[in-house]
Scaffold this motif. Structure first.
Motif, PDB file in Angstrom:
ATOM      1  N   GLN A  51     -57.589  70.398  66.146  1.00  0.00           N
ATOM      2  CA  GLN A  51     -58.679  69.949  65.915  1.00  0.00           C
ATOM      3  C   GLN A  51     -58.141  68.656  64.351  1.00  0.00           C
ATOM      4  O   GLN A  51     -59.216  68.186  63.477  1.00  0.00           O
ATOM      5  CB  GLN A  51     -59.511  70.776  65.200  1.00  0.00           C
ATOM      6  CG  GLN A  51     -59.569  71.978  65.050  1.00  0.00           C
ATOM      7  CD  GLN A  51     -58.834  72.903  66.172  1.00  0.00           C
ATOM      8  OE1 GLN A  51     -58.698  72.331  67.186  1.00  0.00           O
ATOM      9  NE2 GLN A  51     -59.473  74.463  65.447  1.00  0.00           N
ATOM     10  N   ARG A  68     -49.682  71.902  62.912  1.00  0.00           N
ATOM     11  CA  ARG A  68     -51.164  72.119  63.029  1.00  0.00           C
ATOM     12  C   ARG A  68     -51.967  72.157  63.963  1.00  0.00           C
ATOM     13  O   ARG A  68     -51.446  71.671  65.167  1.00  0.00           O
ATOM     14  CB  ARG A  68     -51.756  70.745  62.154  1.00  0.00           C
ATOM     15  CG  ARG A  68     -51.364  70.672  61.015  1.00  0.00           C
ATOM     16  CD  ARG A  68     -51.605  69.628  59.872  1.00  0.00           C
ATOM     17  NE  ARG A  68     -51.245  69.149  58.600  1.00  0.00           N
ATOM     18  CZ  ARG A  68     -52.016  69.996  57.309  1.00  0.00           C
ATOM     19  NH1 ARG A  68     -52.590  70.686  57.801  1.00  0.00           N
ATOM     20  NH2 ARG A  68     -51.590  69.937  56.312  1.00  0.00           N
ATOM     21  N   LEU A  69     -52.816  72.994  63.828  1.00  0.00           N
ATOM     22  CA  LEU A  69     -53.919  72.848  65.777  1.00  0.00           C
ATOM     23  C   LEU A  69     -54.413  71.818  65.684  1.00  0.00           C
ATOM     24  O   LEU A  69     -54.008  70.338  64.478  1.00  0.00           O
ATOM     25  CB  LEU A  69     -55.332  73.587  65.064  1.00  0.00           C
ATOM     26  CG  LEU A  69     -55.111  75.473  64.694  1.00  0.00           C
ATOM     27  CD1 LEU A  69     -56.286  75.851  64.390  1.00  0.00           C
ATOM     28  CD2 LEU A  69     -54.556  76.003  66.229  1.00  0.00           C
TER      29      LEU A  69
END
Length: 217
Positions: free
Chosen positions: A148, A145-146
């Motif tokens: 953020q 996942r990113l």
């Protein structure tokens, strides 16, 4: 070690909750009753785990008075962000002095997350963080996942996997994460956990140790 928890009746409560479950299993008990009993038992076990981890990993730590913010310049080059972190560090202890214990805990958790994110951003090559076995994956694509989208738990696990913090620090960081989650009223209600002055000051000592490890890593 567990005998140190008997003062607030937590072990007795857990034993009683287990007994209720055993008794219910011998009767025609409604599913909703089982769910309620299990939720209450889970809340008690979470509290016991937190207390056990604090006791087991805080050897040598003492509940602290207000501490001087660490030297964030060694981790973060942006002057504006350095100022923000220094201000929030001071505000966290101001919250303790004002008896706003939950607010202090939430701020400490946010500071820890900010420091871990900054440590990743300091990496010229971020691939070790994204390829860590502890990095959170998208269930659909299987890709990391990113940043953020990472949770504090993900940051803590990756930091330990990369050797930035020790195992004891990881475990106690998870406790800080658990208590920070009580920002949600429903969690505080269902788990019945409160945060007091001594808890917050111990979290402060823990945060100081974690910050030092992260900055020096």
């Amino acid at each position: 070690m567990l005998t140190q928890f008997t003062g607030d009746g937590l072990l007795q409560l857990i034993d009683s909750q287990y007994q209720h479950l055993l008794e219910a299993s011998e009767k025609a008990t409604l599913r909703t009753r089982y769910i309620l009993e299990l939720k209450q038992l889970k809340a008690s076990l979470v509290k016991l785990r937190s207390q056990a981890l604090i006791l087991a990993t805080s050897v040598g730590l003492t509940a602290t008075e207000k501490t001087v913010p660490p030297d964030f310049t060694r981790l973060i080059s942006d002057a504006a962000m350095q100022t923000i972190l220094k201000r929030r560090w001071t505000e966290a202890w101001d919250c303790i002095d004002a008896k706003a214990y939950l607010a202090a805990t939430v701020m400490m958790g946010a500071l820890l997350e900010a420091l871990l994110l900054a440590r990743i951003n300091r990496m010229t090559d971020k691939s070790p963080a994204f390829t860590s076995k502890c990095a959170p994956k998208d269930k659909t694509t299987g890709k990391t996942r990113l940043l953020q989208e990472w949770t504090l738990n993900s940051y803590i696990d990756v930091a330990h996997d990369l050797g930035w913090i020790g195992k004891a620090s990881r475990d106690i960081g998870v406790v800080l994460r658990d208590y920070r989650n009580f920002i949600h009223p429903e969690k505080e209600l269902t788990q019945g956990v409160s945060v007091g002055d001594t808890d917050c000051r111990m979290f402060g000592a823990i945060l100081a140790v974690l910050a030092d490890q992260i900055i020096k890593s």
